[in-house]
Write an enzyme that holds these catalytic residues in place. Sequence first.
Site, short mmCIF file in Angstrom:
data_model
loop_
_atom_site.label_atom_id
_atom_site.label_comp_id
_atom_site.label_asym_id
_atom_site.label_seq_id
_atom_site.Cartn_x
_atom_site.Cartn_y
_atom_site.Cartn_z
N TYR A 150 -5.70 1.65 -0.49
CA TYR A 150 -5.68 2.77 0.13
C TYR A 150 -7.06 3.54 0.04
O TYR A 150 -7.53 3.77 -1.31
CB TYR A 150 -4.42 3.67 -0.20
CG TYR A 150 -4.33 5.06 0.26
CD1 TYR A 150 -4.58 6.15 -0.53
CD2 TYR A 150 -4.08 5.27 1.63
CE1 TYR A 150 -4.69 7.55 0.02
CE2 TYR A 150 -4.17 6.64 2.22
CZ TYR A 150 -4.25 7.49 1.14
OH TYR A 150 -4.25 9.05 1.72
N ASP A 245 -14.48 1.42 -3.73
CA ASP A 245 -13.71 2.63 -3.82
C ASP A 245 -13.22 2.72 -5.29
O ASP A 245 -12.13 2.36 -5.60
CB ASP A 245 -12.47 2.56 -2.79
CG ASP A 245 -11.88 3.92 -3.03
OD1 ASP A 245 -10.76 4.14 -2.07
OD2 ASP A 245 -12.00 4.52 -3.77
N LYS A 273 -10.85 12.33 -7.89
CA LYS A 273 -10.03 12.36 -9.06
C LYS A 273 -10.79 13.05 -10.36
O LYS A 273 -11.23 14.25 -10.21
CB LYS A 273 -9.15 11.22 -9.15
CG LYS A 273 -8.28 10.87 -7.89
CD LYS A 273 -7.48 9.64 -8.20
CE LYS A 273 -7.12 9.32 -7.07
NZ LYS A 273 -5.64 9.90 -6.46
P1 KE4 Z 1 -7.87 11.97 -1.75
O1 KE4 Z 1 -8.26 12.16 -0.23
O2 KE4 Z 1 -6.34 12.06 -1.70
O3 KE4 Z 1 -8.67 12.97 -2.53
O4 KE4 Z 1 -8.16 10.40 -2.15
C1 KE4 Z 1 -7.91 9.37 -1.25
C2 KE4 Z 1 -8.07 8.07 -1.99
C3 KE4 Z 1 -8.96 7.31 -1.86
N1 KE4 Z 1 -9.21 6.14 -2.70
C4 KE4 Z 1 -8.19 5.83 -3.68
C5 KE4 Z 1 -8.49 4.45 -4.45
C6 KE4 Z 1 -7.00 6.61 -3.76
O5 KE4 Z 1 -6.31 6.25 -4.74
C7 KE4 Z 1 -6.98 7.83 -3.25
C8 KE4 Z 1 -5.87 8.78 -3.29
N2 KE4 Z 1 -4.71 8.38 -4.13
C9 KE4 Z 1 -3.39 8.72 -3.84
C10 KE4 Z 1 -2.52 8.15 -4.96
N3 KE4 Z 1 -2.37 6.86 -5.03
C11 KE4 Z 1 -3.25 10.37 -3.77
C12 KE4 Z 1 -2.20 10.88 -3.86
C13 KE4 Z 1 -1.61 11.29 -2.73
O6 KE4 Z 1 -1.84 10.78 -1.44
O7 KE4 Z 1 -1.03 12.58 -2.50
#
Ligand code: KE4
Length: 435
Positions: A150, A245, A273
């Site tokens: 993701y 990523d 993060k």
């Molecule tokens: P954000 O746009 O949520 O800051 O990041 C997206 C993203 C991109 N790449 C990786 C590997 C990620 O894990 C994420 C976002 N992770 C999720 C949890 N697995 C965020 C939690 C949520 O969507 O509320």
Amino acid sequence: MTDVRAGLGRQSATAFDEACRHLVGGVNSPVRAFGAVGGTPVFMASGCGSSITDVDGRTYIDYVGSWGPLVLGHAHPRVVAAVQEAAAKGTSFGAPTEAESTLARMIVERVPSIEAVRLVNSGTEACMSAIRLARGFTGRSKIVKFAGCYHGHVDALLVEAGSGALTFGTPSSPGVTESVAGDTLVASFNDADAVARLFEQVGAEIAAMLVEPIAGNMGLVLPADGFLERLRSLCTEHGALLVFDEVMTGFRVAAGGAQSLYGVSPDVTCLGKIVGGGLPLAAYGGRREVMERLSPEGPVYQAGTLSGNPIATAAGIATLSELDDGVYATLTSRSAILEEGLISAARDVRLPLQVTRVGSMLGMFFADGPVVDLDSAKRSDTRAYATFFHAMLERGVYLAPSQFECAFVSAAHTEDDIDVTVAAARESLAVVARS
Ligand code: KE4
């Protein structure tokens, strides 16, 4: 016997009803709605160190950590002080500040493959921008991603494997058009041969391959020996960019991220993060030859009103400043104790539990055999996970409300926290075994 809390807090239920009046689904990010585990989401009021407290005053040992950013734990004094000091000087200028240069330097010092960086506001934005940059740099259109990885809610990456040999993507969400998804090819994680076949067929059209070097969004799935090295060589051979990523793994599994653990250098890295210390800040960076194609130096456009925001950069600088070798060693040792405790507890009740771990990131699959990709992850018993989740919640341990997420240990988690967690897991796994 750990105090088993009966049912959900009344105040959380009231808060959820109120939230649903104006917020879609009562939440601002879908996974928070407890859809994967059932029940009503717990509304949180505060956090301190390794613990988080809900609106009913119940406190939990927190292994969500805001989905990864809180590697130091909640409300770390240094982070809070930095944020307060920055806020008192103004919340945003829309002009360059020295703090952005400081954070950029800290990123470059820690991640050797990054020579130049751009700060943005979310992991989604970092990945979206990295794709555009790769397409602008190569003049090509196709992107390769991996099922189960993701990268945020980018149209081009909300794509699942289509039918047919070439695995052209099909939209995984309404609103993503076939034409956008058609430029995304989807391969199976850890299947380097499938990737090689993609390159044989359309290699000249592939701008970039985007991968979580350690997959954390189908649960925690480790790269097979040689997998990342093979991706590196395929991209080099065909003139495509390799994009890691590391939004989740960056500064989490090591100071230099997963790429420093596996010794594989991507062309571009996405970070998020931890780099923002729990505030909205992310970044992407890589070889200067690639990055300098970005506006204003180059023609590839990307912008953001709040990019490099002074409060977020203050939190990021304070967080990275605390992460030294000693902290990483403690993170790893405490997490290893937790891993062993979970394995032992599951063995004692003869439950098939696969526990995976890299540094302070852990995964738990209620599955008979090893989990190596999305198909094997999907064979997990998600009902068992839901039962485990609620039994742990009742025993004061807050895990991710989804089987396909990770648990995160912070520098604030004490040995006693780990012992309490293992004891709660022992009881909770017995509940699963009886269910
Ligand atoms: P954000 O746009 O949520 O800051 O990041 C997206 C993203 C991109 N790449 C990786 C590997 C990620 O894990 C994420 C976002 N992770 C999720 C949890 N697995 C965020 C939690 C949520 O969507 O509320």
